[in-house]
Design an enzyme around this catalytic site. Structure first.
Site, PDB file in Angstrom:
ATOM      1  N   GLN A 262       0.858  -1.195   0.000  1.00 25.64           N
ATOM      2  CA  GLN A 262       0.000   0.000   0.000  1.00 25.64           C
ATOM      3  C   GLN A 262       0.892   1.241   0.000  1.00 25.64           C
ATOM      4  OE1 GLN A 262      -3.273  -0.357  -0.205  1.00 25.64           O
ATOM      5  NE2 GLN A 262      -3.557  -2.488   0.413  1.00 25.64           N
ATOM      6  N   GLU A 312      -1.755 -15.652  -3.391  1.00 20.17           N
ATOM      7  CA  GLU A 312      -1.173 -14.519  -4.126  1.00 20.17           C
ATOM      8  C   GLU A 312      -0.456 -15.032  -5.367  1.00 20.17           C
ATOM      9  OE1 GLU A 312      -0.848 -11.092  -4.153  1.00 20.17           O
ATOM     10  OE2 GLU A 312       0.690 -11.358  -5.695  1.00 20.17           O
ATOM     11  N   ASP A 357      -8.749  -8.473  -1.528  1.00 18.99           N
ATOM     12  CA  ASP A 357      -8.080  -7.193  -1.788  1.00 18.99           C
ATOM     13  C   ASP A 357      -7.548  -7.202  -3.225  1.00 18.99           C
ATOM     14  OD1 ASP A 357      -6.807  -4.763  -1.644  1.00 18.99           O
ATOM     15  OD2 ASP A 357      -5.309  -5.354  -0.177  1.00 18.99           O
ATOM     16  N   CYS A 384      -9.851  -0.547  -4.094  1.00 20.73           N
ATOM     17  CA  CYS A 384      -9.336   0.770  -4.496  1.00 20.73           C
ATOM     18  C   CYS A 384     -10.129   1.315  -5.673  1.00 20.73           C
ATOM     19  CB  CYS A 384      -7.840   0.694  -4.806  1.00 20.73           C
ATOM     20  SG  CYS A 384      -7.464  -0.469  -6.117  1.00 20.73           S
TER      21      CYS A 384
END
Ligand SMILES: C[S@@+](CC[C@H](N)C(=O)[O-])C[C@H]1O[C@@H](n2cnc3c(N)ncnc32)[C@H](O)[C@@H]1O
Length: 429
Positions: A262, A312, A357, A384
């Site tokens: 981030q 991931e 996320d 986002c």
């Protein structure tokens, strides 16, 4: 290009990207740098059938929310979109944008108003920037084209990052550069370190020694220079080390060139605290941290669950997550490297909380089916992009999930980007 002056137009609203919206005999016109209630003079740059675009020529009647932008190249540079708004109004604009997206795209009627967490630092907050090299300059693309807007310093970045950019510009001065060359500066606020990541296409006629000496003299906090690989060819370290150290929550992460982190160190702690508030007291057994990066959320939330599974795609990020887990003697986190849309299905059933996320594009559509199969009851969605968040909420509602809580954490002052954490819980099986 259409050159036509609009002698006067009143701005009625703001678009999702922060541009003012006015009507000219019923025809919609978008004008960057304007605010609701303002009367302005503008010039058309584009006229399409349904809408037109114009640039601001003169503010005839200014809004009380207008201010002088802190950056002198703001009107031309595409990096920021809302510097002309006073900061509290920027946050209000984002709140409104979020609520409208959830209401219109998400088709949610009954949801709690978002908690709003404005940034304490509205400038010099960003820890990473990617510059484009053109001619003798490095910078960000203009609002109107793929030409860069030269600048002395970027107000969103640290003085160190600005100095490194200046150093790279200096080195490439006078060389004939073809477009498409980029470099990235990554800075650690907590450890005062910077890493320079050069695009594979950057050729250095002068040799590396000259570059290293030049940059290192001016920037003692520079810890390494990394040259990215091309296609499948791996990148290579030119000098120093390929990682900077960053803290999030109680843990320190060593960030390489490929690992997502981030960009706003202060606000990412607020984001983490909001997720912590959600999971505390939930009595969770299994958490799946999907699109985990180096596992910053999963690792920090592991104390509230019996087991955490982090998924991931980036091998570098997964290796870093595993390293942190080992270093801290944690035994309840497993990392899985691969695509969420494939790996999530292979995880055990009865996951009681999924943390999502994803990148700006939102979640892969396979995720919804797998959430049903795994009996997931709670979803914490960190987003986002309000548009894809709302689209994904629209997928989850018919599956029995409702928005229980929403927090907007302003990670990106001066830009239209909106960061949100949403809790959705299953109200019907
Ligand atoms: C917005 S970042 C969030 C990372 C992490 N949660 C954090 O806050 O540091 C999104 C992450 O998703 C990863 N990613 C993108 N597409 C993916 C996919 N299809 N499957 C798994 N991970 C993916 C990216 O590499 C990136 O690390």
């Amino acid at each position: 290009m259409v050159e036509e002056i609009i002698p006067e137009i009143t701005i009625k609203d703001l678009g999702h990207d922060g541009r003012g919206v006015g009507k000219l005999n019923g025809y919609t016109v978008f004008i960057a740098g304007t605010l609701p209630g303002e009367r302005v003079r503008a010039r058309f740059t584009k006229r399409k059938k349904k809408f037109g675009e114009a640039i601001l020529e003169e503010v005839l009647d200014a809004s009380p929310q207008r201010r002088i932008p802190p950056c002198p190249v703001y009107p031309a540079c595409g990096g920021c979109q809302i510097q002309h708004m006073k900061y509290p109004f920027q946050v209000e604009f984002k709140r409104d944008r979020l609520v409208q997206a959830i209401y219109r795209i998400g088709e949610a009627e009954d949801f709690p108003p978002p908690g709003v967490y404005a940034a304490k630092k509205e400038l010099n907050y960003r820890n990473k920037a990617t510059y484009h090299l053109q001619g003798n300059n490095a910078g960000f693309f203009s609002r109107q084209s793929r030409r860069i807007v030269p600048h002395k310093k970027c107000e969103l970045l640290t003085p160190q990052a600005n100095l490194i950019k200046e150093g790279v510009e200096e080195l490439f001065k006078g060389r004939k550069l073809r477009d498409g060359k980029k470099f990235t500066v990554r800075t650690s606020f907590s450890h005062n370190q910077s890493l320079l990541i050069l695009d594979a296409a950057v050729k250095t006629q002068g040799g590396w020694e000259q570059i290293i000496t030049h940059l290192n003299q001016e920037n003692p906090e520079l810890v390494g220079i990394f040259l990215q690989g091309k296609g499948k060819k791996p990148g290579r370290l030119i000098w120093g080390k390929s990682k900077v150290e960053e803290k999030m929550g109680r843990y320190s992460f060593q960030l390489g060139p490929e690992t997502f982190f981030q960009v706003n160190p202060e606000q990412r702690e607020v984001l983490l605290n909001k997720t912590r508030e959600i999971v505390q007291g939930m009595g969770l057994k299994k958490i799946a941290d999907l699109y985990a990066g180096a596992g910053v959320f999963g690792i920090n939330l592991a104390e509230y669950a019996e087991e955490v599974m982090a998924v991931e795609i980036s091998r570098e990020a997964v290796n870093e997550g595993k390293r942190v887990v080992k270093e801290n003697g944690m035994d309840n986190i497993q990392f899985y490297q691969g695509e969420v849309e494939r790996v999530f299905a292979k995880l055990p059933r009865d996951i009681d909380c999924v943390l999502l996320d994803p990148p700006r594009e939102g979640c892969h559509p396979h995720v919804w089916q797998i959430i049903e199969e795994k009996n997931v009851d709670n979803i914490i969605y960190i987003s986002c992009n309000p548009a894809t968040l709302a689209r994904d909420i629209a997928e989850l509602q018919p599956r029995g999930f409702r928005v229980e809580r929403m927090d907007l954490v302003d990670m990106f002052p001066q830009t239209y980007h909106v960061e949100t954490v949403v809790l959705m819980s299953r109200v019907q099986k």
